[in-house]
Design an enzyme around this catalytic site. Structure first.
Site, PDB file in Angstrom:
ATOM      1  N   ASP A   1       0.937  -1.237  -0.098  1.00 44.72           N
ATOM      2  CA  ASP A   1      -0.069  -0.205  -0.092  1.00 44.72           C
ATOM      3  C   ASP A   1       0.840   1.161  -0.155  1.00 44.72           C
ATOM      4  O   ASP A   1       1.863   1.285   0.500  1.00 44.72           O
ATOM      5  CB  ASP A   1      -0.917   0.007   1.219  1.00 44.72           C
TER       6      ASP A   1
ATOM      7  N   ASP B   1      -2.957   4.658  -2.379  1.00 40.08           N
ATOM      8  CA  ASP B   1      -4.228   5.147  -1.666  1.00 40.08           C
ATOM      9  C   ASP B   1      -4.567   6.557  -2.008  1.00 40.08           C
ATOM     10  O   ASP B   1      -3.816   7.510  -2.068  1.00 40.08           O
ATOM     11  CB  ASP B   1      -3.624   5.159  -0.119  1.00 40.08           C
TER      12      ASP B   1
ATOM     13  N   GLU C   1      -6.256   4.121  -6.117  1.00 38.20           N
ATOM     14  CA  GLU C   1      -7.450   4.063  -5.596  1.00 38.20           C
ATOM     15  C   GLU C   1      -7.775   5.503  -5.492  1.00 38.20           C
ATOM     16  O   GLU C   1      -7.485   6.575  -5.233  1.00 38.20           O
ATOM     17  CB  GLU C   1      -7.303   3.833  -4.144  1.00 38.20           C
TER      18      GLU C   1
ATOM     19  N   HIS D   1     -11.297  -3.433   2.685  1.00 37.77           N
ATOM     20  CA  HIS D   1     -11.218  -3.025   4.070  1.00 37.77           C
ATOM     21  C   HIS D   1     -12.215  -1.790   4.211  1.00 37.77           C
ATOM     22  O   HIS D   1     -12.434  -1.438   5.489  1.00 37.77           O
ATOM     23  CB  HIS D   1     -10.013  -2.940   4.503  1.00 37.77           C
ATOM     24  N   ASP D   2     -12.539  -1.299   3.600  1.00 33.37           N
ATOM     25  CA  ASP D   2     -13.494  -0.203   3.620  1.00 33.37           C
ATOM     26  C   ASP D   2     -14.908  -0.267   3.144  1.00 33.37           C
ATOM     27  O   ASP D   2     -15.756   0.526   3.505  1.00 33.37           O
ATOM     28  CB  ASP D   2     -13.086   1.147   2.715  1.00 33.37           C
TER      29      ASP D   2
HETATM   30  O1  ISL Z   1     -14.354   4.437   3.346  1.00 36.98           O
HETATM   31  C1  ISL Z   1     -14.577   5.694   3.014  1.00 36.98           C
HETATM   32  C2  ISL Z   1     -15.308   6.414   3.717  1.00 36.98           C
HETATM   33  O2  ISL Z   1     -16.445   6.328   3.719  1.00 36.98           O
HETATM   34  C3  ISL Z   1     -14.111   5.991   1.875  1.00 36.98           C
HETATM   35  O3  ISL Z   1     -14.342   7.218   1.430  1.00 36.98           O
HETATM   36  C4  ISL Z   1     -12.247   5.918   2.011  1.00 36.98           C
HETATM   37  O4  ISL Z   1     -11.972   6.838   2.899  1.00 36.98           O
HETATM   38  C5  ISL Z   1     -11.545   6.270   0.971  1.00 36.98           C
HETATM   39  O5  ISL Z   1     -12.244   5.279  -0.154  1.00 36.98           O
HETATM   40  C6  ISL Z   1     -10.214   6.512   0.968  1.00 36.98           C
HETATM   41  O6  ISL Z   1      -9.968   5.193   1.581  1.00 36.98           O
HETATM   42  C7  ISL Z   1      -8.407   5.041   1.746  1.00 36.98           C
HETATM   43  O7  ISL Z   1      -7.671   6.170   2.489  1.00 36.98           O
HETATM   44  C8  ISL Z   1      -8.176   6.300   3.911  1.00 36.98           C
HETATM   45  C9  ISL Z   1      -8.239   5.072   4.448  1.00 36.98           C
HETATM   46  O8  ISL Z   1      -8.837   5.261   5.751  1.00 36.98           O
HETATM   47  C10 ISL Z   1      -9.151   3.929   4.028  1.00 36.98           C
HETATM   48  O9  ISL Z   1      -8.774   2.951   4.606  1.00 36.98           O
HETATM   49  C11 ISL Z   1      -8.224   3.698   2.625  1.00 36.98           C
HETATM   50  O10 ISL Z   1      -8.426   2.630   1.897  1.00 36.98           O
HETATM   51  C12 ISL Z   1      -7.203   7.360   4.325  1.00 36.98           C
HETATM   52  O11 ISL Z   1      -6.030   6.872   4.115  1.00 36.98           O
END
Ligand code: ISL
Length: 578
Positions: free
Chosen positions: A109, A217, A275, A347-348
């Site tokens: 990541d 990310d 992402e 994971h989100d």
């Molecule tokens: O899950 C979300 C909030 O509803 C998404 O908006 C998420 O924050 C977004 O996809 C970005 O995600 C990534 O960056 C974030 C982290 O918390 C997430 O786990 C990661 O996948 C900040 O680094």
């Protein structure tokens, strides 16, 4: 037994990642090896057989870098070390070697939109306005005519992804810093070339150490509009939506191309995936058109936003066919140039069988129907840990069962602004990121084989029946079905390289499509609903598929396999002409 194994030689074709399946490991929840209740790198080592058996070619690890864990590792305080919770650099080297020996590539990541506030860069940056690293982050004075720290004095009206304002007042130096996410995740200033080159150097360091690529990310948030304009405030909201100022910003593709030149040029065998929340099809083409030399593919968010209501915690049910229509649009949008990442979980996101399937009445069928349409579209499929077992959302009902910063903040904000506690908890019970983060269900023992200690997040009680030990080797399991789909991609180039052509099957709930490569064709027909449907094809389609035969063990073994037979709830079938 490692040296008795025939080493698997992964493909070296430049676009090898079109035929690969990626498996996402969330290290915190995968396997604990030392009993502290948190997964770790040695734990992952212990479970490589599982990944090898599934047949995946790539593993993406969510962040394992040193971090205060304010956002479970998406807040990095040292890019060149492993968090002690997860292990050491030596453990990392051993893991890379063990994966490579099994022909599995490893993706790190890359969290570089922001760092932790405990990263030495930020510690320096906040130490004084004159510090040489001051400009490595976004520092701004209070809004004109206001007093720093007062409500409304923030430099812009933007709302953080994790609730509240995106600005934190720093009394010592009399300025605010920007954090699109948590207050402990200050945004790096990519306008500053020193920042960019420090990032590129760090990326090369990981590649030299054995990593095979990066999942980047929120990479489409790195270029901010330099004027930082306010965003529109939706009715009933306190803060504005600053998305237009920082999503797909003005210098984004310049930065991506610079990164490619500085880091990826001259290195073979890598895989890169951005992402990109809020990415459009046109933007995704800019990212993934190979001639532009940016990234191999991006994660788009349209299909995981379809069910969001006023906020993501007020979801709405999808109409029949909505999910398929969105996915088909992206298939068609990136057909000529670019490449799709295929995912339903990470994971989100909540668990797909709970969110898009029917985990109560049709658990097995819906898990396998969703898997069918996931793996057989054109693009690179991503399987999130536990998805291959049909893991479901957690049955949490009390606030103290949740751990995620987004959930806890959203709950606090909802309740503070008058939402009933029960309603706020309902939102979490459907959409919390913790649903995806419950420990991996390896076996039916009390902690699911995940840990001998107390798991950091409760194990889902359904691990008594939904677990790897029960499924691996059982031909009727969700796991073995995924495994068939993974091998089908390896065996039939039509899966990796064929075109995607949507087929009308007479009802929006039936997602039907053909994959075509030269003479080879597959027909996928999936009933994405809990009611029976009788597919109706055009004469042309019916004539073409009349003599086709199933290529997968059907999700419902007793059902008739003919391509046009009535479809049971969540029945999916895949047929081929030869
Ligand atoms: O899950 C979300 C909030 O509803 C998404 O908006 C998420 O924050 C977004 O996809 C970005 O995600 C990534 O960056 C974030 C982290 O918390 C997430 O786990 C990661 O996948 C900040 O680094």
């Amino acid at each position: 037994m490692a040296n008795e194994r025939e080493p698997r030689h992964p493909s070296t074709a430049p676009d090898w990642w079109k035929s690969a399946v990626v498996y996402q490991v969330y290290p915190r929840s995968f396997q604990d090896s030392d009993g502290d209740g948190i997964g770790d790198l040695r734990g992952i080592m212990q479970r490589l057989d599982h990944l090898e058996r599934l047949g995946v070619g790539v593993v993406w690890l969510s962040p394992i870098h040193r971090s205060p864990q304010a956002d479970n590792g998406y807040d990095i305080s040292d890019y060149r070390d492993i968090d002690p919770t997860f292990g050491t650099l030596e453990d990392f080297d051993a893991l890379v070697a063990a994966m490579h020996e099994r022909g599995i590539r490893l993706v790190m990541d890359l969290v570089v939109n922001h760092t932790s506030d405990e990263h030495p860069w930020f510690v320096e940056s906040r130490s004084s306005r004159e510090n040489p690293k001051r400009d490595w982050y976004w520092w701004r004075p209070p809004r004109a005519g206001t007093h720093g720290g007062d409500p409304g004095a923030e430099p812009t009206n933007w709302e953080s992804f994790f609730s509240g304002p995106t600005w934190e007042w720093d009394e010592a130096t009399g300025e605010y810093y920007l954090h699109l996410f948590d207050v402990k995740q200050p945004d790096l200033n990519w306008e500053n070339p020193e920042v960019r080159h420090a990032v590129y150097e760090m990326m090369r360091w990981w590649l030299d150490r054995g990593a095979d690529g990066f999942r980047m990310d929120v990479i489409n948030l790195i270029s901010k509009h330099p004027h930082l304009p306010d965003g529109p405030v939706r009715s009933g909201r306190r803060y504005g939506d600053g998305g237009a100022a920082y999503t797909n910003g003005p210098r984004l593709h310049e930065f991506m191309q610079e990164m490619h030149r500085e880091v990826f040029d001259g290195r073979d065998g890598l895989i890169t995936v951005g992402e990109t929340p809020g990415v459009t099809i046109d933007e995704a083409i800019l990212f993934t058109d190979p001639d532009r030399r940016e990234v191999d593919m991006v994660f788009q968010f349209e299909h995981v936003g379809l069910d969001h209501g006023a906020t993501k915690f007020h979801p709405r049910p999808l109409a029949p066919g909505e999910l398929a229509a969105s996915l088909a649009k992206w298939q068609e949008g990136l057909a000529d140039r670019g490449w799709n990442s295929l995912y339903l979980e990470n994971h989100d996101q909540p668990r797909s069988v709970s969110r898009f399937g029917d985990a109560e009445a049709h658990w097995y069928s819906s898990a396998t129907a969703l898997a069918t349409m996931l793996h057989l579209q054109r693009g690179t499929p991503y399987v999130y840990q536990g998805q291959e077992l049909g893991m479901t959302n957690a049955p949490f009902s009390a606030l103290d069962e949740y751990r995620d910063v987004e959930s806890l903040n959203a709950y606090a904000e909802a309740v503070a602004s008058g939402t009933a506690v029960a309603d706020a908890l309902d939102g979490l019970s459907l959409m919390s990121r913790d649903h995806a983060r419950t420990p991996m269900q390896w076996d039916p023992t009390p902690n699911a084989g995940f840990t001998t200690g107390v798991p950091w997040l409760a194990v889902n009680p359904n691990h008594a029946t939904v677990n790897a030990a029960a499924q691996v080797g059982d031909p009727g399991s969700v796991f073995e079905y995924h495994r068939q789909l993974v091998s089908l991609r390896r065996e039939r180039p039509v899966v990796s390289h064929g075109s995607f052509e949507r087929v009308d099957a007479g009802h929006p709930a039936i997602f039907a499509f053909e994959r075509v490569l030269g003479e080879d064709r597959l027909l996928v027909v999936a009933n994405l609903s809990s009611v029976e449907h009788d597919p109706v094809f055009t004469q042309e389609v019916a004539d073409r598929w009349r003599d086709s035969l199933p290529v997968l063990t059907n999700t419902l073994p007793d059902a008739p396999g003919a391509f046009d037979a009535p479809l049971a709830p969540w029945e999916a079938r895949v047929t081929a002409l030869a």
